[in-house]
Write a protein that holds these residues in place. Structure first.
Motif, short mmCIF file in Angstrom:
data_model
loop_
_atom_site.label_atom_id
_atom_site.label_comp_id
_atom_site.label_asym_id
_atom_site.label_seq_id
_atom_site.Cartn_x
_atom_site.Cartn_y
_atom_site.Cartn_z
N LEU A 1 -8.03 7.38 2.44
CA LEU A 1 -9.02 6.31 2.54
C LEU A 1 -8.67 5.15 1.61
N SER A 2 -8.12 5.47 0.45
CA SER A 2 -7.79 4.44 -0.54
C SER A 2 -6.59 3.60 -0.11
N MET A 3 -5.77 4.13 0.77
CA MET A 3 -4.61 3.38 1.23
C MET A 3 -4.84 2.75 2.61
N SER A 4 -6.07 2.88 3.13
CA SER A 4 -6.37 2.44 4.48
C SER A 4 -7.30 1.23 4.50
N ARG A 5 -7.31 0.53 5.62
CA ARG A 5 -8.23 -0.60 5.79
C ARG A 5 -9.61 -0.13 6.22
N ASN A 6 -9.69 1.03 6.87
CA ASN A 6 -10.98 1.51 7.34
C ASN A 6 -10.94 3.03 7.47
N MET A 7 -12.07 3.61 7.82
CA MET A 7 -12.20 5.06 7.86
C MET A 7 -11.39 5.68 8.98
N LEU A 8 -11.24 5.00 10.09
CA LEU A 8 -10.48 5.57 11.20
C LEU A 8 -8.98 5.57 10.90
N GLU A 9 -8.51 4.51 10.28
CA GLU A 9 -7.08 4.45 9.92
C GLU A 9 -6.70 5.57 8.97
N ALA A 10 -7.66 6.00 8.15
CA ALA A 10 -7.38 7.06 7.18
C ALA A 10 -6.94 8.35 7.85
N ARG A 11 -7.41 8.61 9.04
CA ARG A 11 -7.03 9.85 9.74
C ARG A 11 -5.52 9.89 9.99
#
Length: 298
Positions: free
Chosen positions: A107-117
């Motif tokens: 999550l910390s390296m992503s732009r949003n919650m979906l990208e985190a997956r």
């Protein structure tokens, strides 16, 4: 995503899951003989520094300062488990920690919650054998109930570290081997599919009911649709299937929530749905992160 928002969301999610009365689990009304609400409160609060470090690593990965294979997932999990042991004497949150750490980094390296997956999948792809060894050390410290012995790469075997190194078993490979007997590993492999699905269900249910009612309803649905691997390890597959059947009876209106709770507690903690409670913890963290705000009842 903003680092402290992630930390606060997953800390609060963990505390909410422990406090809300769900069938078969420790909550603010009921304890087990060897596990109480206070164990969860102490353990979850004492890993905040590790969650903060996980967000820092995620930020460095986003900036390109770290490579994916330098994330150190296994070591972070081990240190979080060590932290929990400093302040209490049980194992209330190993599964939670094992799910939180990779997702918080992602999550910390992503732009949003979906990208985190997708980021979680890449982190696991690039994880190292050392990550697996550190995870094994964490398991030995936490000492979860029902860990099988005599299996390939036995956690408690003195030969396991040599075997892991020899075969190049990183976290992804370990998850592929172990998914069938531990739900956490399945979540790693499928990008937290069940956690995100449960988060979406909470979002839907809270439009018409309180947070507590939504968590209880979503949890019964989880139990009706999925096999809790902790119950399998402690009590066997037949008991786990029986729990699923009883949960379906609740959804069909043939069993009350109170009767279901009494059934789950009928054999002390053997029917305690711990793996699916861990899923609910992550779902609540995501739910808070999405922006849930507590309001007074009208």
């Amino acid at each position: 995503m903003e680092r402290w928002r992630i930390i606060k969301a997953f800390t609060l999610g963990s505390l909410l899951e422990a406090a809300i009365p769900k069938p078969g689990n420790v909550n603010r009304y009921v304890d087990f003989e060897d596990l109480t609400l206070y164990h969860f409160i102490f353990a979850e609060t004492w890993i905040i520094d590790i969650l903060h470090e996980a967000t820092k690593i995620g930020d460095q990965l986003r900036r390109g300062t770290y490579r994916l294979n330098e994330a150190g997932i296994g070591e972070l999990i081990k240190r979080a488990v060590q932290n929990t042991r400093e302040v209490q004497d049980a194992n209330p949150n190993f599964g939670i920690v094992a799910l939180q750490i990779p997702l918080v980094i992602a999550l910390s390296m992503s732009r949003n919650m979906l990208e985190a997956r997708d980021c979680v999948r890449r982190l696991l792809d690039e994880s190292t054998v050392r990550d697996t060894m550190e995870l094994y050390r964490a398991i030995r410290i936490a000492n979860p109930k029902g860990i099988p012995s005599g299996v390939k790469y036995d956690v408690y075997s003195d030969d396991s570290f040599r075997e892991l190194f020899r075969d190049g078993i990183n976290l992804k490979r370990l998850a592929e081997i172990s998914c069938e007997r531990e739900l956490i590993f399945c979540e790693w492999l499928n990008g937290y599919e069940l956690s995100y699905k449960t988060f979406a269900r909470l979002y839907e249910l809270t439009k018409e009911m309180t947070l507590e009612e939504a968590v209880q309803g979503a949890f019964v649905e989880l139990l009706a649709e999925n096999t809790d691997t902790l119950i399998v390890r402690k009590a066997g597959k037949e008991e786990a299937e029986l729990v699923k059947e009883r949960a379906r009876e609740v959804l069909e209106g043939r069993l009350t929530l109170e009767e279901f709770d009494a059934f789950l507690r009928g054999k002390k903690d053997l029917r305690n749905p711990g793996s699916l409670a861990d899923i609910m913890t992550i779902a609540l963290g995501l739910f808070v992160l999405k922006g849930y705000r507590l309001t007074r009842e009208p």
